[in-house]
Design a protein around this motif. Structure first.
Motif, PDB file in Angstrom:
ATOM      1  N   GLN A  34       0.842  -1.189   0.000  1.00 50.98           N
ATOM      2  CA  GLN A  34       0.000   0.000   0.000  1.00 50.98           C
ATOM      3  C   GLN A  34       0.884   1.249   0.000  1.00 50.98           C
ATOM      4  OE1 GLN A  34      -3.381   0.912   0.196  1.00 50.98           O
ATOM      5  NE2 GLN A  34      -3.610  -1.140  -0.683  1.00 50.98           N
ATOM      6  N   ALA A  35       0.534   2.208  -0.821  1.00 46.87           N
ATOM      7  CA  ALA A  35       1.256   3.476  -0.772  1.00 46.87           C
ATOM      8  C   ALA A  35       0.591   4.358   0.283  1.00 46.87           C
ATOM      9  CB  ALA A  35       1.203   4.150  -2.139  1.00 46.87           C
ATOM     10  N   ALA A  36       1.415   4.947   1.162  1.00 48.39           N
ATOM     11  CA  ALA A  36       0.864   5.812   2.213  1.00 48.39           C
ATOM     12  C   ALA A  36       0.173   7.013   1.576  1.00 48.39           C
ATOM     13  CB  ALA A  36       1.992   6.281   3.135  1.00 48.39           C
ATOM     14  N   THR A  54       5.769  11.868 -19.290  1.00 44.71           N
ATOM     15  CA  THR A  54       6.353  12.154 -17.978  1.00 44.71           C
ATOM     16  C   THR A  54       5.441  13.074 -17.174  1.00 44.71           C
ATOM     17  OG1 THR A  54       8.549  11.921 -18.966  1.00 44.71           O
ATOM     18  CG2 THR A  54       8.427  13.003 -16.826  1.00 44.71           C
ATOM     19  N   ARG A  55       4.944  14.115 -17.817  1.00 45.56           N
ATOM     20  CA  ARG A  55       4.097  15.081 -17.110  1.00 45.56           C
ATOM     21  C   ARG A  55       2.820  14.412 -16.617  1.00 45.56           C
ATOM     22  NH1 ARG A  55       0.144  18.078 -19.126  1.00 45.56           N
ATOM     23  NH2 ARG A  55       0.747  17.657 -21.277  1.00 45.56           N
ATOM     24  N   VAL A  56       2.163  13.681 -17.521  1.00 45.68           N
ATOM     25  CA  VAL A  56       0.890  13.052 -17.139  1.00 45.68           C
ATOM     26  C   VAL A  56       1.140  11.987 -16.087  1.00 45.68           C
ATOM     27  CG1 VAL A  56      -1.058  11.699 -17.986  1.00 45.68           C
ATOM     28  CG2 VAL A  56      -0.155  13.591 -19.365  1.00 45.68           C
ATOM     29  N   SER A  57       2.224  11.246 -16.239  1.00 39.00           N
ATOM     30  CA  SER A  57       2.452  10.161 -15.296  1.00 39.00           C
ATOM     31  C   SER A  57       2.804  10.673 -13.899  1.00 39.00           C
ATOM     32  CB  SER A  57       3.452   9.193 -15.924  1.00 39.00           C
ATOM     33  OG  SER A  57       4.508   8.868 -15.145  1.00 39.00           O
ATOM     34  N   PHE A  58       3.516  11.785 -13.791  1.00 38.24           N
ATOM     35  CA  PHE A  58       3.738  12.380 -12.464  1.00 38.24           C
ATOM     36  C   PHE A  58       2.402  12.859 -11.867  1.00 38.24           C
ATOM     37  CE2 PHE A  58       8.410  12.788 -13.065  1.00 38.24           C
ATOM     38  CZ  PHE A  58       8.809  12.425 -11.787  1.00 38.24           C
ATOM     39  N   ALA A  59       1.572  13.469 -12.693  1.00 38.26           N
ATOM     40  CA  ALA A  59       0.290  13.970 -12.179  1.00 38.26           C
ATOM     41  C   ALA A  59      -0.595  12.802 -11.731  1.00 38.26           C
ATOM     42  CB  ALA A  59      -0.411  14.802 -13.255  1.00 38.26           C
ATOM     43  N   VAL A  60      -0.620  11.739 -12.518  1.00 38.32           N
ATOM     44  CA  VAL A  60      -1.424  10.556 -12.144  1.00 38.32           C
ATOM     45  C   VAL A  60      -0.869   9.954 -10.859  1.00 38.32           C
ATOM     46  CG1 VAL A  60      -2.038   8.191 -12.840  1.00 38.32           C
ATOM     47  CG2 VAL A  60      -2.181  10.059 -14.501  1.00 38.32           C
ATOM     48  N   ALA A  61       0.444   9.861 -10.777  1.00 37.40           N
ATOM     49  CA  ALA A  61       1.079   9.253  -9.596  1.00 37.40           C
ATOM     50  C   ALA A  61       0.767  10.062  -8.335  1.00 37.40           C
ATOM     51  CB  ALA A  61       2.593   9.167  -9.805  1.00 37.40           C
ATOM     52  N   ALA A  62       0.913  11.370  -8.407  1.00 34.68           N
ATOM     53  CA  ALA A  62       0.627  12.214  -7.240  1.00 34.68           C
ATOM     54  C   ALA A  62      -0.842  12.088  -6.865  1.00 34.68           C
ATOM     55  CB  ALA A  62       0.994  13.669  -7.540  1.00 34.68           C
ATOM     56  N   LEU A  65      -1.650   8.999  -4.997  1.00 32.96           N
ATOM     57  CA  LEU A  65      -1.218   9.064  -3.598  1.00 32.96           C
ATOM     58  C   LEU A  65      -2.173   9.934  -2.776  1.00 32.96           C
ATOM     59  CD1 LEU A  65       2.628   9.533  -4.109  1.00 32.96           C
ATOM     60  CD2 LEU A  65       1.506   7.524  -3.138  1.00 32.96           C
ATOM     61  N   GLY A  66      -3.112  10.568  -3.464  1.00 39.63           N
ATOM     62  CA  GLY A  66      -4.077  11.412  -2.765  1.00 39.63           C
ATOM     63  C   GLY A  66      -3.618  12.855  -2.628  1.00 39.63           C
ATOM     64  N   ALA A  67      -2.459  13.174  -3.168  1.00 41.14           N
ATOM     65  CA  ALA A  67      -1.948  14.550  -3.070  1.00 41.14           C
ATOM     66  C   ALA A  67      -2.670  15.443  -4.080  1.00 41.14           C
ATOM     67  CB  ALA A  67      -0.447  14.564  -3.344  1.00 41.14           C
ATOM     68  N   ARG A  68      -2.642  16.734  -3.817  1.00 43.30           N
ATOM     69  CA  ARG A  68      -3.144  17.680  -4.815  1.00 43.30           C
ATOM     70  C   ARG A  68      -1.995  18.052  -5.742  1.00 43.30           C
ATOM     71  NH1 ARG A  68      -4.423  22.422  -2.128  1.00 43.30           N
ATOM     72  NH2 ARG A  68      -3.203  21.574  -0.433  1.00 43.30           N
ATOM     73  N   MET A 319       5.091   7.145  -8.140  1.00 41.90           N
ATOM     74  CA  MET A 319       4.452   7.094  -6.814  1.00 41.90           C
ATOM     75  C   MET A 319       5.500   6.787  -5.744  1.00 41.90           C
ATOM     76  SD  MET A 319       0.907   5.071  -7.685  1.00 41.90           S
ATOM     77  CE  MET A 319       0.256   4.999  -5.999  1.00 41.90           C
ATOM     78  N   ALA A 320       6.397   5.863  -6.050  1.00 37.99           N
ATOM     79  CA  ALA A 320       7.448   5.520  -5.077  1.00 37.99           C
ATOM     80  C   ALA A 320       8.344   6.723  -4.799  1.00 37.99           C
ATOM     81  CB  ALA A 320       8.280   4.342  -5.605  1.00 37.99           C
ATOM     82  N   VAL A 321       8.693   7.449  -5.849  1.00 34.88           N
ATOM     83  CA  VAL A 321       9.621   8.579  -5.700  1.00 34.88           C
ATOM     84  C   VAL A 321       8.945   9.759  -4.999  1.00 34.88           C
ATOM     85  CG1 VAL A 321      10.944  10.305  -7.012  1.00 34.88           C
ATOM     86  CG2 VAL A 321      11.070   7.873  -7.648  1.00 34.88           C
ATOM     87  N   ILE A 322       7.692  10.038  -5.366  1.00 34.75           N
ATOM     88  CA  ILE A 322       6.976  11.141  -4.703  1.00 34.75           C
ATOM     89  C   ILE A 322       6.716  10.768  -3.243  1.00 34.75           C
ATOM     90  CG2 ILE A 322       4.828  12.482  -4.622  1.00 34.75           C
ATOM     91  CD1 ILE A 322       4.635  12.089  -7.701  1.00 34.75           C
ATOM     92  N   GLY A 323       6.342   9.522  -3.005  1.00 35.03           N
ATOM     93  CA  GLY A 323       6.081   9.076  -1.633  1.00 35.03           C
ATOM     94  C   GLY A 323       7.319   9.237  -0.763  1.00 35.03           C
ATOM     95  N   ARG A 324       8.452   8.843  -1.299  1.00 38.99           N
ATOM     96  CA  ARG A 324       9.720   8.990  -0.562  1.00 38.99           C
ATOM     97  C   ARG A 324       9.997  10.458  -0.271  1.00 38.99           C
ATOM     98  NH1 ARG A 324      14.642  10.168  -3.083  1.00 38.99           N
ATOM     99  NH2 ARG A 324      16.561   9.364  -2.131  1.00 38.99           N
TER     100      ARG A 324
END
Ligand code: NCD
Length: 334
Positions: A34-36, A54-62, A65-68, A319-324
């Motif tokens: 589970q991603a926090a 890259t742009r879309v995938s970062f936005a989807v990943a964030a 994770l539930g981030a804005r 998601m892993a990189v933003i979560g970290r």
């Protein structure tokens, strides 16, 4: 230097840190971890150069994770009014960003940005320097395809072919893959794969036909016409860390290849060449592809191709990189 949650490059990263991020990304991709949730967090995606995946995938990943997410692009930002990169990222930080994802045309601009702010900076591609999340994707894809669950690539040999010198993706892939033990051979004409690349820990070859049947994977690169004849890949305003993002506006490309036909004949992954690859060998391309130039359409869509898998794994890696990044801000270490 900078925030411990930043990810600026793969070169110099410890094997342990690399395997940690890859393991986290795989858990997310396979649904085993589970991603926090990061619901109170704001991720700013500052994209000062063109990008789709890259742009879309970062936005989807964030978002997952539930981030804005707030997006800043050069076409509608004060960068066009001459604002420096440092001022742009400081502005975004002052507006409340908890992490900044940055794509910019100056090589090393992610380091400059990381020095300017107190929040983590994630490099989404800076000039010709690095594109570390793409490098992680390429490592993860290769490990998955070769059944290297422990992320140990010893004995695996990959050819990275084409416009290596222009490619931040190649620099990150070489750093990540060699750290995991893979053998990397860069293939291209001297203008695109100069002998000096050997300093990165890879071999260099001019002879794709000699290499193609002798590797476990071939990663093709786009011919980056817009960077040719453009010094260090910097934008119109020159130095790393400055504003000025549009590298293609005011300089005609020089010609590191004689002609498109000549390049394809020597270095394209044509259907005929792909047929000479080893059994089980795979084809990768970080995108965007120029079908019919560096790769034939039928190879890109063929049975060996992992191109779509690379894109799909992009979300889990980010998601892993933003979560970290966000967790390390909360004081949970790097
Ligand atoms: C590349 C990039 O922008 O560095 N693509 C990507 O992000 N996957 C490569 C390119 O532009 O050719």
């Amino acid at each position: 230097m900078g925030h411990p949650g930043s990810l600026l490059q793969l070169r110099g990263m410890s094997e342990e840190a690399l395997r940690g991020l890859l393991g986290r990304a795989r858990e997310i991709a396979t649904g085993t971890g589970q991603a926090a949730k990061q619901e109170e967090k704001l991720v700013a995606c500052v994209f000062l150069e063109d990008s789709t995946r890259t742009r879309v995938s970062f936005a989807v990943a964030a978002g997952r994770l539930g981030a804005r997410v707030v997006e800043v692009q050069s076409s509608n930002s004060s960068v066009r009014k001459g604002e420096s990169l440092a001022d742009t990222v400081r502005t975004v930080e002052s507006l409340g960003a908890d992490a900044i994802v940055l794509r910019a045309s100056g090589s090393g601009s992610s380091h400059a940005a990381a020095r300017a702010v107190g929040v983590p900076v994630i490099n989404a591609g800076d000039g010709r320097h690095e594109h570390p999340t793409q490098g992680l994707i390429d490592c993860l894809t290769l490990c998955e395809a070769k059944g290297r669950e422990d992320f140990d690539l010893r004995g695996v040999r990959i050819a990275i072919v084409g416009d290596v010198v222009s490619s931040r993706v190649a620099r990150s892939a070489i750093a990540g893959m060699t750290a995991l033990g893979a053998g990397v051979v860069c293939v291209g004409p001297a203008t695109m794969a100069p002998d000096g690349l050997a300093a990165l820990g890879c071999e260099v070859s001019r002879d794709f036909d000699a290499v193609v049947g002798d590797v476990d994977a071939v990663m093709m690169l786009r011919v980056q016409f817009e960077r040719h004849g453009n010094g260090d890949g910097h934008g119109a305003h020159g130095k790393a860390g400055e504003g000025g993002q549009d590298a293609r506006a005011d300089r005609p490309p020089a010609a590191p290849i004689g002609s498109v036909r000549e390049f394809r004949a020597g270095y394209g992954l044509t259907a005929e060449r792909a047929a000479r690859m080893r059994e089980g060998a795979v084809v990768m391309h970080p995108g965007p592809m120029n079908r019919g130039l560096e790769i034939d359409g039928e190879v890109a869509d063929g049975a060996r191709s992992l191109v779509r898998r690379q894109v799909a794994l992009g979300v889990a890696v980010r998601m892993a990189v933003i979560g970290r990044a966000l967790q390390s801000k909360a004081g949970a270490g790097t």
